[in-house]
Design a protein around this motif. Structure first.
Motif, PDB file in Angstrom:
ATOM      1  N   ASN A  77       0.809  -1.226   0.000  1.00  0.00           N
ATOM      2  CA  ASN A  77       0.000   0.000   0.000  1.00  0.00           C
ATOM      3  C   ASN A  77       0.841   1.274   0.000  1.00  0.00           C
ATOM      4  O   ASN A  77       0.413   2.311  -0.520  1.00  0.00           O
ATOM      5  CB  ASN A  77      -0.929   0.023   1.218  1.00  0.00           C
ATOM      6  CG  ASN A  77      -1.946  -1.100   1.192  1.00  0.00           C
ATOM      7  OD1 ASN A  77      -2.342  -1.561   0.124  1.00  0.00           O
ATOM      8  ND2 ASN A  77      -2.360  -1.564   2.363  1.00  0.00           N
ATOM      9  N   GLU A  81       0.231   4.334  -2.569  1.00  0.00           N
ATOM     10  CA  GLU A  81      -0.165   5.652  -2.066  1.00  0.00           C
ATOM     11  C   GLU A  81       0.757   6.744  -2.607  1.00  0.00           C
ATOM     12  O   GLU A  81       0.298   7.841  -2.959  1.00  0.00           O
ATOM     13  CB  GLU A  81      -0.145   5.664  -0.542  1.00  0.00           C
ATOM     14  CG  GLU A  81      -0.608   6.990   0.054  1.00  0.00           C
ATOM     15  CD  GLU A  81      -0.571   7.002   1.571  1.00  0.00           C
ATOM     16  OE1 GLU A  81      -0.898   8.048   2.155  1.00  0.00           O
ATOM     17  OE2 GLU A  81      -0.195   5.982   2.168  1.00  0.00           O
ATOM     18  N   ASN A  85      -0.589   9.909  -4.981  1.00  0.00           N
ATOM     19  CA  ASN A  85      -0.437  11.313  -4.584  1.00  0.00           C
ATOM     20  C   ASN A  85       0.599  12.069  -5.413  1.00  0.00           C
ATOM     21  O   ASN A  85       0.847  13.252  -5.177  1.00  0.00           O
ATOM     22  CB  ASN A  85      -0.047  11.398  -3.107  1.00  0.00           C
ATOM     23  CG  ASN A  85      -1.179  10.947  -2.184  1.00  0.00           C
ATOM     24  OD1 ASN A  85      -2.353  11.186  -2.474  1.00  0.00           O
ATOM     25  ND2 ASN A  85      -0.830  10.283  -1.092  1.00  0.00           N
ATOM     26  N   TYR A 108      -8.101  -3.584   4.015  1.00  0.00           N
ATOM     27  CA  TYR A 108      -7.615  -2.437   4.783  1.00  0.00           C
ATOM     28  C   TYR A 108      -8.387  -1.154   4.470  1.00  0.00           C
ATOM     29  O   TYR A 108      -8.948  -1.005   3.383  1.00  0.00           O
ATOM     30  CB  TYR A 108      -6.122  -2.190   4.483  1.00  0.00           C
ATOM     31  CG  TYR A 108      -5.252  -3.413   4.633  1.00  0.00           C
ATOM     32  CD1 TYR A 108      -4.882  -3.873   5.896  1.00  0.00           C
ATOM     33  CD2 TYR A 108      -4.817  -4.117   3.512  1.00  0.00           C
ATOM     34  CE1 TYR A 108      -4.081  -5.000   6.041  1.00  0.00           C
ATOM     35  CE2 TYR A 108      -4.015  -5.254   3.649  1.00  0.00           C
ATOM     36  CZ  TYR A 108      -3.658  -5.689   4.913  1.00  0.00           C
ATOM     37  OH  TYR A 108      -2.877  -6.811   5.056  1.00  0.00           O
ATOM     38  N   THR A 109      -8.363  -0.243   5.416  1.00  0.00           N
ATOM     39  CA  THR A 109      -8.890   1.099   5.176  1.00  0.00           C
ATOM     40  C   THR A 109      -7.733   1.931   4.632  1.00  0.00           C
ATOM     41  O   THR A 109      -6.772   2.228   5.353  1.00  0.00           O
ATOM     42  CB  THR A 109      -9.424   1.726   6.476  1.00  0.00           C
ATOM     43  OG1 THR A 109     -10.469   0.901   6.995  1.00  0.00           O
ATOM     44  CG2 THR A 109      -9.959   3.126   6.208  1.00  0.00           C
ATOM     45  N   LEU A 110      -7.811   2.282   3.367  1.00  0.00           N
ATOM     46  CA  LEU A 110      -6.695   2.952   2.696  1.00  0.00           C
ATOM     47  C   LEU A 110      -6.903   4.464   2.604  1.00  0.00           C
ATOM     48  O   LEU A 110      -8.051   4.921   2.481  1.00  0.00           O
ATOM     49  CB  LEU A 110      -6.516   2.382   1.283  1.00  0.00           C
ATOM     50  CG  LEU A 110      -6.262   0.870   1.183  1.00  0.00           C
ATOM     51  CD1 LEU A 110      -6.172   0.446  -0.277  1.00  0.00           C
ATOM     52  CD2 LEU A 110      -4.990   0.488   1.933  1.00  0.00           C
ATOM     53  N   PRO A 111      -5.815   5.231   2.613  1.00  0.00           N
ATOM     54  CA  PRO A 111      -5.928   6.691   2.487  1.00  0.00           C
ATOM     55  C   PRO A 111      -6.047   7.136   1.026  1.00  0.00           C
ATOM     56  O   PRO A 111      -5.923   8.315   0.729  1.00  0.00           O
ATOM     57  CB  PRO A 111      -4.611   7.187   3.105  1.00  0.00           C
ATOM     58  CG  PRO A 111      -3.642   6.083   2.831  1.00  0.00           C
ATOM     59  CD  PRO A 111      -4.432   4.806   2.924  1.00  0.00           C
ATOM     60  N   PHE A 112      -6.246   6.197   0.125  1.00  0.00           N
ATOM     61  CA  PHE A 112      -6.433   6.517  -1.288  1.00  0.00           C
ATOM     62  C   PHE A 112      -7.378   5.485  -1.881  1.00  0.00           C
ATOM     63  O   PHE A 112      -7.680   4.453  -1.259  1.00  0.00           O
ATOM     64  CB  PHE A 112      -5.087   6.482  -2.035  1.00  0.00           C
ATOM     65  CG  PHE A 112      -4.477   5.109  -2.106  1.00  0.00           C
ATOM     66  CD1 PHE A 112      -4.699   4.289  -3.204  1.00  0.00           C
ATOM     67  CD2 PHE A 112      -3.700   4.618  -1.060  1.00  0.00           C
ATOM     68  CE1 PHE A 112      -4.148   3.010  -3.264  1.00  0.00           C
ATOM     69  CE2 PHE A 112      -3.143   3.348  -1.110  1.00  0.00           C
ATOM     70  CZ  PHE A 112      -3.379   2.548  -2.223  1.00  0.00           C
ATOM     71  N   SER A 113      -7.851   5.764  -3.084  1.00  0.00           N
ATOM     72  CA  SER A 113      -8.759   4.852  -3.778  1.00  0.00           C
ATOM     73  C   SER A 113      -8.085   4.370  -5.063  1.00  0.00           C
ATOM     74  O   SER A 113      -7.638   5.188  -5.870  1.00  0.00           O
ATOM     75  CB  SER A 113     -10.073   5.559  -4.117  1.00  0.00           C
ATOM     76  OG  SER A 113     -10.798   4.833  -5.095  1.00  0.00           O
ATOM     77  N   ASP A 117      -7.915   7.201  -7.723  1.00  0.00           N
ATOM     78  CA  ASP A 117      -6.625   7.886  -7.703  1.00  0.00           C
ATOM     79  C   ASP A 117      -5.546   7.279  -8.589  1.00  0.00           C
ATOM     80  O   ASP A 117      -4.463   7.858  -8.721  1.00  0.00           O
ATOM     81  CB  ASP A 117      -6.101   7.948  -6.256  1.00  0.00           C
ATOM     82  CG  ASP A 117      -7.048   8.716  -5.342  1.00  0.00           C
ATOM     83  OD1 ASP A 117      -7.642   9.700  -5.816  1.00  0.00           O
ATOM     84  OD2 ASP A 117      -7.203   8.328  -4.171  1.00  0.00           O
TER      85      ASP A 117
END
Length: 326
Positions: A77, A81, A85, A108-113, A117
């Motif tokens: 991940n 990520e 970004n 997982y809960t990810l800070p991106f899609s 993204d």
């Protein structure tokens, strides 16, 4: 002599042609600096090996240096990520592995899609797995193994390289389709998982074809089937799970290129064209084949559809098996 109408049409055509030529000429150059390939795992693994096989030829085709940047961590991940970004200019490229794109977003809960993204470029290569068992298991075919497993629910342990890895999910999918129960024993990598089977610590493994076949030939393991839709070129006499009573069973690993969303179409096209040209080079094909990989490319749309389709499949398997991310 041309009529007034004909002269007007000729002038219009010339104007359109000139405008089109100017637009093409004005298309920005790409790439204008070294291109960074983000690898989601440490050096030495399958994704890293593929990237390093491709990098020199890809750089020649694009006319720029290719920098292979290993950013292992968080199950892949971290690298994803970073690319999600990054500036959408085509100079930061993700060498994606299938589970990072289709399994991790479920676990997982990810800070991106992944869908929002990351923009698909092309599929690069695929590899299927082989279902092998310890010689102590009284079965010589997949049908016989399933019959024994149904008689003894939970009696067989299967190893994998970790929770949520392709080796783990392959076994869970077969268990779901066949109506059998096996116990998962996760190890820290595919190598230790295979060693556990050879030592008799577990009885079942979905493993690498290239790494498992020598042990099958030596009699240390028994092979039951491969996991692709078509038979493996390495073991063409071994049936697939799909043809052994489970139509549509198609599991394996695959690798692809993705870039940040909103990367210009001209950059995506040039990168895709260069990648497809690279994997078609004979020495690249041969090097990938030695790793058990088969070259397979795609359009961005086809890759996006594959990610969506497999994400749905694994979401169902993960939910039914109660798998949780570690």
């Amino acid at each position: 002599m041309a009529t007034p109408f004909e002269r007007v049409c000729l002038i219009a055509v010339c104007v359109l042609f000139t405008a089109g030529t100017a637009a093409l000429a004005a298309e920005p150059a790409y790439p204008t600096r070294p291109v960074r390939l983000l690898i989601p795992f440490a050096a030495g693994g399958g994704t890293d090996t593929l990237a390093r096989i491709m990098a020199p030829r890809l750089g020649e085709t694009l006319g720029q240096t290719i920098v292979v940047d290993n950013r292992g961590g968080a199950g892949g991940n971290l690298a994803a990520e970073i690319v999600a970004n990054a500036a959408p200019d085509g100079h930061t490229v993700f060498v994606g592995f299938n589970t990072v794109l289709t399994v991790n977003p479920v676990l997982y809960t990810l800070p991106f899609s992944v869908e929002r993204d990351l923009a698909p470029v092309t599929l690069l290569a695929t590899a299927q797995y082989i279902l092998v068992i310890h010689p102590s298991v009284p079965a010589g075919t997949l049908k016989e193994f399933i019959a024994v497993a149904k008689q003894k629910p939970g009696a067989f342990n299967f190893s994998s390289g970790g929770v949520g890895t392709p080796l783990h999910l392959s076994a869970e999918l077969l268990s779901k389709r066949a109506g059998i129960k096996m116990v998962h024993i996760p190890y820290k990598g595919g190598g230790p998982a295979a060693a556990a089977l050879l030592a008799g610590e577990v009885q079942v493994l979905f493993g690498s074809v290239a790494a498992s076949v020598p042990h099958v030939k030596s009699g240390r393991l028994k092979a039951l089937a491969t996991t692709g839709i078509t038979r493996s070129k390495v073991v063409p006499d071994l049936p697939t799970i799909a043809e052994s009573g489970f139509p549509g069973f198609d599991v394996g690993s695959w690798y692809a290129l993705l870039v940040p969303a909103k990367t210009p179409a001209y950059a995506v096209k040039k990168l895709r064209d260069a990648a497809i040209k690279t994997v078609a080079v004979p020495e690249v094909l041969e090097a990938l084949s030695r790793q058990g990989l088969e070259v397979e490319t795609s359009t961005p749309q086809e890759l996006a559809a594959r990610i969506k389709r497999e994400s749905a499949i694994w979401a169902g398997v993960i939910k039914e098996a109660g798998i949780k991310g570690e």
